[in-house]
Design a protein around this motif. Structure first.
Motif, PDB file in Angstrom:
ATOM      1  N   ILE A 189      70.473  17.627 -48.809  1.00 22.90           N
ATOM      2  CA  ILE A 189      70.610  16.388 -48.025  1.00 22.90           C
ATOM      3  C   ILE A 189      69.242  15.737 -47.811  1.00 22.90           C
ATOM      4  CG2 ILE A 189      71.250  15.467 -45.760  1.00 22.90           C
ATOM      5  CD1 ILE A 189      73.444  17.651 -45.669  1.00 22.90           C
ATOM      6  N   VAL A 190      68.230  16.585 -47.524  1.00 24.15           N
ATOM      7  CA  VAL A 190      66.862  16.060 -47.360  1.00 24.15           C
ATOM      8  C   VAL A 190      66.391  15.401 -48.650  1.00 24.15           C
ATOM      9  CG1 VAL A 190      64.453  16.723 -46.980  1.00 24.15           C
ATOM     10  CG2 VAL A 190      66.255  17.707 -45.549  1.00 24.15           C
ATOM     11  N   GLN A 191      66.699  16.023 -49.786  1.00 27.40           N
ATOM     12  CA  GLN A 191      66.317  15.449 -51.078  1.00 27.40           C
ATOM     13  C   GLN A 191      66.984  14.088 -51.308  1.00 27.40           C
ATOM     14  OE1 GLN A 191      63.504  17.082 -52.267  1.00 27.40           O
ATOM     15  NE2 GLN A 191      64.474  17.134 -54.291  1.00 27.40           N
ATOM     16  N   ILE A 192      68.259  13.993 -50.934  1.00 24.71           N
ATOM     17  CA  ILE A 192      68.989  12.724 -51.094  1.00 24.71           C
ATOM     18  C   ILE A 192      68.371  11.654 -50.200  1.00 24.71           C
ATOM     19  CG2 ILE A 192      71.209  11.577 -50.673  1.00 24.71           C
ATOM     20  CD1 ILE A 192      72.569  14.218 -51.539  1.00 24.71           C
ATOM     21  N   CYS A 193      68.006  12.048 -48.972  1.00 19.33           N
ATOM     22  CA  CYS A 193      67.360  11.094 -48.057  1.00 19.33           C
ATOM     23  C   CYS A 193      66.009  10.607 -48.606  1.00 19.33           C
ATOM     24  CB  CYS A 193      67.163  11.720 -46.683  1.00 19.33           C
ATOM     25  SG  CYS A 193      68.713  12.050 -45.800  1.00 19.33           S
TER      26      CYS A 193
ATOM     27  N   GLY B 125      65.579   9.990 -51.667  1.00 18.27           N
ATOM     28  CA  GLY B 125      65.873   9.193 -52.856  1.00 18.27           C
ATOM     29  C   GLY B 125      66.018   9.999 -54.126  1.00 18.27           C
ATOM     30  N   GLU B 126      66.069  11.338 -54.003  1.00 17.54           N
ATOM     31  CA  GLU B 126      66.195  12.213 -55.184  1.00 17.54           C
ATOM     32  C   GLU B 126      67.673  12.451 -55.504  1.00 17.54           C
ATOM     33  OE1 GLU B 126      63.685  13.207 -56.952  1.00 17.54           O
ATOM     34  OE2 GLU B 126      62.064  12.579 -55.645  1.00 17.54           O
ATOM     35  N   TYR B 127      68.339  11.404 -55.975  1.00 24.95           N
ATOM     36  CA  TYR B 127      69.766  11.550 -56.297  1.00 24.95           C
ATOM     37  C   TYR B 127      70.102  10.907 -57.643  1.00 24.95           C
ATOM     38  CZ  TYR B 127      69.570   6.976 -53.973  1.00 24.95           C
ATOM     39  OH  TYR B 127      69.227   5.695 -53.580  1.00 24.95           O
ATOM     40  N   TYR B 128      69.154  10.988 -58.553  1.00 23.74           N
ATOM     41  CA  TYR B 128      69.348  10.362 -59.873  1.00 23.74           C
ATOM     42  C   TYR B 128      70.619  10.868 -60.555  1.00 23.74           C
ATOM     43  CZ  TYR B 128      68.524   9.214 -64.795  1.00 23.74           C
ATOM     44  OH  TYR B 128      68.664   8.756 -66.079  1.00 23.74           O
TER      45      TYR B 128
ATOM     46  N   THR C  96      69.859  17.816 -57.077  1.00 27.91           N
ATOM     47  CA  THR C  96      68.861  16.918 -56.482  1.00 27.91           C
ATOM     48  C   THR C  96      67.438  17.406 -56.766  1.00 27.91           C
ATOM     49  OG1 THR C  96      68.820  18.127 -54.364  1.00 27.91           O
ATOM     50  CG2 THR C  96      70.423  16.307 -54.588  1.00 27.91           C
ATOM     51  N   ALA C  97      67.304  18.677 -57.142  1.00 27.80           N
ATOM     52  CA  ALA C  97      65.972  19.229 -57.412  1.00 27.80           C
ATOM     53  C   ALA C  97      65.775  19.608 -58.871  1.00 27.80           C
ATOM     54  CB  ALA C  97      65.726  20.460 -56.538  1.00 27.80           C
TER      55      ALA C  97
END
Length: 527
Positions: free
Chosen positions: A203-207, A209-212, A286-287
């Protein structure tokens, strides 16, 4: 269904003096399995057995066959829904036939002794010993890996630590049902906390902007050509990842208020696992790119190294804790399956006996442990799992089909839970699709699995169906049983059996009421 139970009872108290004495002791002390599994522990058994090491180590089986991130997530959701439908069917069967043993007990009662014995045979011979050995080896690998950072841990070291893990947990399970369920609760909570940490980091990654790979245009971009056969294989892999959803049905008789807690635990646990599986996979992408995820041999560890920095040690520890809890849950439930089989006369009667004070099925637990330790000594256990995985899945469908057969044969039978027949039909359609595809894609593997199962047919006719065995054989078995009773301090739980028979009589009364006078006469005669 009374025949096998009578044979099992007779086996426990047949001509040998020792066995007969056990029956008397059991009656005097009223030794029986204790109802010590509440709702929280019931959920712990289901969640703990489903979530093993797979979601941490190699969730890539679904992704590599689905060919895209988006389709892989759909597969996880759909297989979770199908698993929930199967669990719903098992919930009805579990409260309709309220006996420990799970699908073995249901198949035996509905389709007869031979069908039930074949389910038990494949479980005793291969499924549980191999699965427990593999989980224990995974545990030892993650414990020892930090001590060997530049190479693989020695094979003998892995096997010795796995054996120590099995022996320790067998002792815990023999000592107390409450201890075993507490271990299961604690380690299930630990693995859930680790997965929640993964989801939070996602969720932190999505926040950030890491949601390619979660954007629709990229999520469904295939990294290899879509193929119907591979997609079917992805669904098969997803279904195997949810394996263990039916394990609570193996311990029905030890549940507190099973008519309430069995379905309630299923309704809580399956959606929870589906949620965790789907969102853990979302967090991974996300990672990591799909290519990085497929290249990793331990996805959660790679994920932790990328995002946790100096705290990355949390992930391998989480995998070790998860597998330790998985071994405990498998030992707990599989021993109850063997206990139920022995009680029905399908395994040696010693396995149906419990400790006079601790009320735990010590012989069944020792049998489970020894068979698993033997599997640790062979190098072919992974091959055996491939062979019998198909058979295990086959019996899921047979059991759900049995629900429909039971509705037709006994429409007036008392059912505390009664679901629409649409649900078992949906499950069977999905099951048939995967089964046919398995036969088409791997006919040799499936054929060998069927052959292993069919070796149980002559064993059934010689060991169970043939009742008038030579006197010398019966005497020998009775002496072994007596020695086993002395060694384990166990007796046959006669009181538990009597209560079970009385419950069956009450169910018969509800489906076919008798007059008041006849009812009293019938119950006093039978109980």
């Amino acid at each position: 269904t009374d025949g096998p139970r009578q044979r099992g009872s007779a086996a426990a108290s047949s001509s040998g003096d020792g066995a007969a004495g056990a029956g008397t002791a059991a009656g005097e002390s009223s030794v029986a399995l204790k109802k010590e599994i509440g709702l929280v522990s019931a959920c712990g058994i289901i969640v703990g057995n489903i979530i093993g090491s797979g979601i941490f180590v190699s969730p890539k089986g679904v992704l590599e066959n689905a060919s895209s991130v988006g389709l892989a997530l759909i597969v996880w959701i759909v297989t979770g829904v199908i698993t929930a439908i199967g669990a719903l069917c098992y919930a009805e069967l579990g409260v309709t036939i309220p006996k420990s043993g799970g699908d073995y007990s249901y198949v035996k009662d509905i389709f007869g002794g031979l069908a039930g014995f074949l389910r038990l045979w494949i479980a005793v011979l291969v499924i549980y010993p191999t699965n427990q050995a593999v989980i224990a080896l995974t545990f030892s690998n993650y414990v020892l890996q930090p001590l060997f950072p530049t190479c693989f841990p020695p094979e003998n070291g892995l096997r010795i630590l796995a054996a120590i893990c099995l022996l320790l947990l067998t002792w815990v399970n023999c000592a107390s049902v409450r201890w075993a369920t507490r271990v299961q609760d604690i380690f299930t909570a630990g693995k859930l906390l680790a997965l929640i940490l993964i989801i939070i980091m996602g969720i932190v990654q999505i926040c950030k902007g890491e949601y390619y790979w979660l954007e629709p245009a990229n999520a469904f971009e295939p990294f290899q050509d879509y193929d119907v056969g591979l997609i079917a294989l992805a669904f098969l892999q997803g279904s195997f990842a949810y394996g263990g959803w039916n394990f609570l049905n193996y311990v029905t008789e030890e549940l507190v208020d099973p008519y309430v807690n069995l379905p309630r635990a299923i309704f809580i646990s399956i959606p929870l696992v589906t949620f965790v599986y789907v969102f853990a996979n979302i967090a991974y992408v996300t990672a990591m790119s799909p290519q990085e995820l497929l290249a990793s041999n331990a996805v959660a560890v790679t994920f932790g190294e990328k995002l946790l920095g100096v705290m990355s040690w949390i992930m391998p520890i989480s995998v070790a804790l998860s597998t330790f809890g998985g071994v405990n849950g498998s030992l707990f439930t599989s021993s109850r399956l063997f206990f139920a089989g022995a009680r029905e006369g399908h395994l040696p009667s010693l396995l149906a006996m419990i400790h006079v004070k601790r009320c735990t099925p010590i012989p069944a637990l020792l049998f489970t442990c020894i068979s698993t330790l033997l599997m640790l000594c062979t190098s072919d256990m992974y091959t055996l799992i491939n062979y019998v995985g198909f058979i295990n899945y086959l019996f899921y469908g047979v059991t759900v089909a049995g629900q429909i057969v039971l509705r037709i044969k006994q429409p007036d039978m008392h059912r505390p839970i009664k679901i629409s027949l649409v649900w078992p039909v949906i499950y069977l359609l999905f099951w048939a699709f995967l089964l046919i595809f398995s036969l088409y894609s791997e006919p040799v593997v499936c054929g060998i699995g069927l052959a292993i199962m069919l070796t149980g047919v002559p064993v059934y006719f010689l060991g169970v169906y043939w009742e008038n065995k030579p006197q010398c054989f019966d005497t020998f078995v009775d002496k072994l049983t007596y020695l086993g009773q002395k060694f384990c301090v166990v007796v046959y739980p006669a009181e538990n059996q009597k209560n079970e028979e009385c419950e069956e009589i009450e169910l018969k009364e509800q489906s076919a009421p008798l007059s008041e006078e006849n009812r009293d006469t019938q119950k006093s005669a039978d109980c």
